[in-house]
Design a protein around this motif. Sequence first.
Motif, PDB file in Angstrom:
ATOM      1  N   ASP A  59      43.011  28.925  34.169  1.00 39.15           N
ATOM      2  CA  ASP A  59      42.215  28.438  35.295  1.00 39.15           C
ATOM      3  C   ASP A  59      42.439  26.947  35.529  1.00 39.15           C
ATOM      4  OD1 ASP A  59      41.129  31.019  35.566  1.00 39.15           O
ATOM      5  OD2 ASP A  59      39.567  30.553  34.088  1.00 39.15           O
ATOM      6  N   ASN A  60      43.702  26.535  35.532  1.00 42.74           N
ATOM      7  CA  ASN A  60      44.117  25.154  35.781  1.00 42.74           C
ATOM      8  C   ASN A  60      43.575  24.137  34.787  1.00 42.74           C
ATOM      9  OD1 ASN A  60      45.700  25.837  37.995  1.00 42.74           O
ATOM     10  ND2 ASN A  60      43.940  25.746  39.380  1.00 42.74           N
ATOM     11  N   SER A  61      43.182  24.575  33.597  1.00 42.89           N
ATOM     12  CA  SER A  61      42.782  23.614  32.570  1.00 42.89           C
ATOM     13  C   SER A  61      43.481  23.969  31.262  1.00 42.89           C
ATOM     14  CB  SER A  61      41.258  23.593  32.390  1.00 42.89           C
ATOM     15  OG  SER A  61      40.803  24.847  31.952  1.00 42.89           O
ATOM     16  N   LYS A  62      43.830  22.937  30.521  1.00 43.82           N
ATOM     17  CA  LYS A  62      44.536  23.109  29.261  1.00 43.82           C
ATOM     18  C   LYS A  62      43.607  23.739  28.240  1.00 43.82           C
ATOM     19  CE  LYS A  62      47.324  19.767  28.143  1.00 43.82           C
ATOM     20  NZ  LYS A  62      47.918  18.542  27.577  1.00 43.82           N
ATOM     21  N   TYR A  63      44.081  24.790  27.590  1.00 37.98           N
ATOM     22  CA  TYR A  63      43.277  25.494  26.591  1.00 37.98           C
ATOM     23  C   TYR A  63      43.667  25.048  25.183  1.00 37.98           C
ATOM     24  CZ  TYR A  63      41.094  29.328  24.089  1.00 37.98           C
ATOM     25  OH  TYR A  63      40.354  30.058  23.218  1.00 37.98           O
ATOM     26  N   TRP A  64      44.968  25.037  24.886  1.00 36.65           N
ATOM     27  CA  TRP A  64      45.464  24.538  23.609  1.00 36.65           C
ATOM     28  C   TRP A  64      46.897  24.071  23.775  1.00 36.65           C
ATOM     29  CZ3 TRP A  64      49.764  27.120  22.018  1.00 36.65           C
ATOM     30  CH2 TRP A  64      49.894  28.460  22.357  1.00 36.65           C
ATOM     31  N   GLU A  65      47.350  23.271  22.803  1.00 36.27           N
ATOM     32  CA  GLU A  65      48.738  22.809  22.777  1.00 36.27           C
ATOM     33  C   GLU A  65      49.181  22.688  21.327  1.00 36.27           C
ATOM     34  OE1 GLU A  65      48.720  19.069  24.800  1.00 36.27           O
ATOM     35  OE2 GLU A  65      47.279  18.179  23.421  1.00 36.27           O
ATOM     36  N   ILE A  66      50.457  22.947  21.119  1.00 38.55           N
ATOM     37  CA  ILE A  66      51.058  22.849  19.785  1.00 38.55           C
ATOM     38  C   ILE A  66      52.302  21.983  19.886  1.00 38.55           C
ATOM     39  CG2 ILE A  66      52.243  24.119  17.953  1.00 38.55           C
ATOM     40  CD1 ILE A  66      50.505  26.508  18.577  1.00 38.55           C
ATOM     41  N   TYR A  67      52.433  21.070  18.955  1.00 40.79           N
ATOM     42  CA  TYR A  67      53.626  20.243  18.820  1.00 40.79           C
ATOM     43  C   TYR A  67      54.266  20.600  17.483  1.00 40.79           C
ATOM     44  CZ  TYR A  67      50.836  17.389  22.018  1.00 40.79           C
ATOM     45  OH  TYR A  67      50.056  16.953  23.042  1.00 40.79           O
ATOM     46  N   ALA A  68      55.596  20.662  17.439  1.00 40.85           N
ATOM     47  CA  ALA A  68      56.298  20.908  16.179  1.00 40.85           C
ATOM     48  C   ALA A  68      57.605  20.133  16.196  1.00 40.85           C
ATOM     49  CB  ALA A  68      56.569  22.401  15.993  1.00 40.85           C
ATOM     50  N   ASP A  69      57.977  19.621  15.017  1.00 40.71           N
ATOM     51  CA  ASP A  69      59.273  18.943  14.918  1.00 40.71           C
ATOM     52  C   ASP A  69      60.403  19.909  15.239  1.00 40.71           C
ATOM     53  OD1 ASP A  69      58.083  16.572  14.214  1.00 40.71           O
ATOM     54  OD2 ASP A  69      58.562  16.734  12.084  1.00 40.71           O
ATOM     55  N   ARG A  91      38.207  22.064  25.394  1.00 42.56           N
ATOM     56  CA  ARG A  91      37.110  22.705  26.124  1.00 42.56           C
ATOM     57  C   ARG A  91      36.654  21.702  27.179  1.00 42.56           C
ATOM     58  NH1 ARG A  91      32.847  24.280  22.432  1.00 42.56           N
ATOM     59  NH2 ARG A  91      34.178  26.047  21.958  1.00 42.56           N
ATOM     60  N   ASP A  92      36.610  22.130  28.413  1.00 38.93           N
ATOM     61  CA  ASP A  92      36.202  21.282  29.535  1.00 38.93           C
ATOM     62  C   ASP A  92      37.027  20.000  29.603  1.00 38.93           C
ATOM     63  OD1 ASP A  92      34.218  23.173  30.159  1.00 38.93           O
ATOM     64  OD2 ASP A  92      32.816  22.218  28.745  1.00 38.93           O
ATOM     65  N   GLY A  93      38.316  20.100  29.311  1.00 41.95           N
ATOM     66  CA  GLY A  93      39.222  18.958  29.397  1.00 41.95           C
ATOM     67  C   GLY A  93      39.165  18.002  28.224  1.00 41.95           C
ATOM     68  N   ASN A  94      38.350  18.298  27.222  1.00 44.96           N
ATOM     69  CA  ASN A  94      38.223  17.420  26.060  1.00 44.96           C
ATOM     70  C   ASN A  94      38.715  18.117  24.802  1.00 44.96           C
ATOM     71  OD1 ASN A  94      36.839  15.303  27.492  1.00 44.96           O
ATOM     72  ND2 ASN A  94      35.046  16.638  27.490  1.00 44.96           N
ATOM     73  N   VAL A  95      39.295  17.339  23.891  1.00 50.37           N
ATOM     74  CA  VAL A  95      39.740  17.886  22.610  1.00 50.37           C
ATOM     75  C   VAL A  95      38.507  18.200  21.777  1.00 50.37           C
ATOM     76  CG1 VAL A  95      41.005  17.412  20.478  1.00 50.37           C
ATOM     77  CG2 VAL A  95      41.913  16.606  22.653  1.00 50.37           C
TER      78      VAL A  95
END
Length: 191
Positions: A59-69, A91-95
């Motif tokens: 719904d146009n908002s970031k839910y989760w993100e993963i970074y890996a080398d 949640r609601d644009g905040n970590v």
Amino acid sequence: MKKRNILYITLAFVVTIGLIWAFIAGRMITKNFRKDILSNAMEKQEVIVHGLIVTETKDNSKYWEIYADEGHYNNKDKVVLLTNVMGNFYRDGNVIMSFKSDQGTLTEETQKVVLYKNSLIVYKNGEYIKSDRITWQGKEADITAQGNIVMEKKDQIKLYGNKASLTPDWSDFKITGNVRTELFGGEGKKL
């Protein structure tokens, strides 16, 4: 001379026919072999990515993100093997929660994240859980942890155990297996 020319022409014709026959026979013999190689190559594809970032938005908002080398993906298992993993849940644009681990996996179809080796989840209020293995599978499912667990609610309680299950917002948790508890009073002093 004419006999010699006829002999050369006949010899060239026989050699040409032999080569054509060998080419056709070779194609027929290796037909299934080539088909198997091509179909296996299409079925098993692998990708190695350095500096991998995976993000899920709803719904146009970031839910989760993963970074890996580094991330290793093969389409047969549909699993990404991750090295030096870090990430955030929103949640609601905040970590609301961050995590890190030496190794992990992300399953493509189920979006299941498993963190292995030196795994740590830290909530925005400073509460954390450390474990050998942490599994997360969606915002509705409980987070599970196994092996050498340390959970802490800052200046309140510190728990040690072998297995744990906690809600994604950490409002409810259960820890089992050789449980040890440390309670803290005012100003973070042990009771």
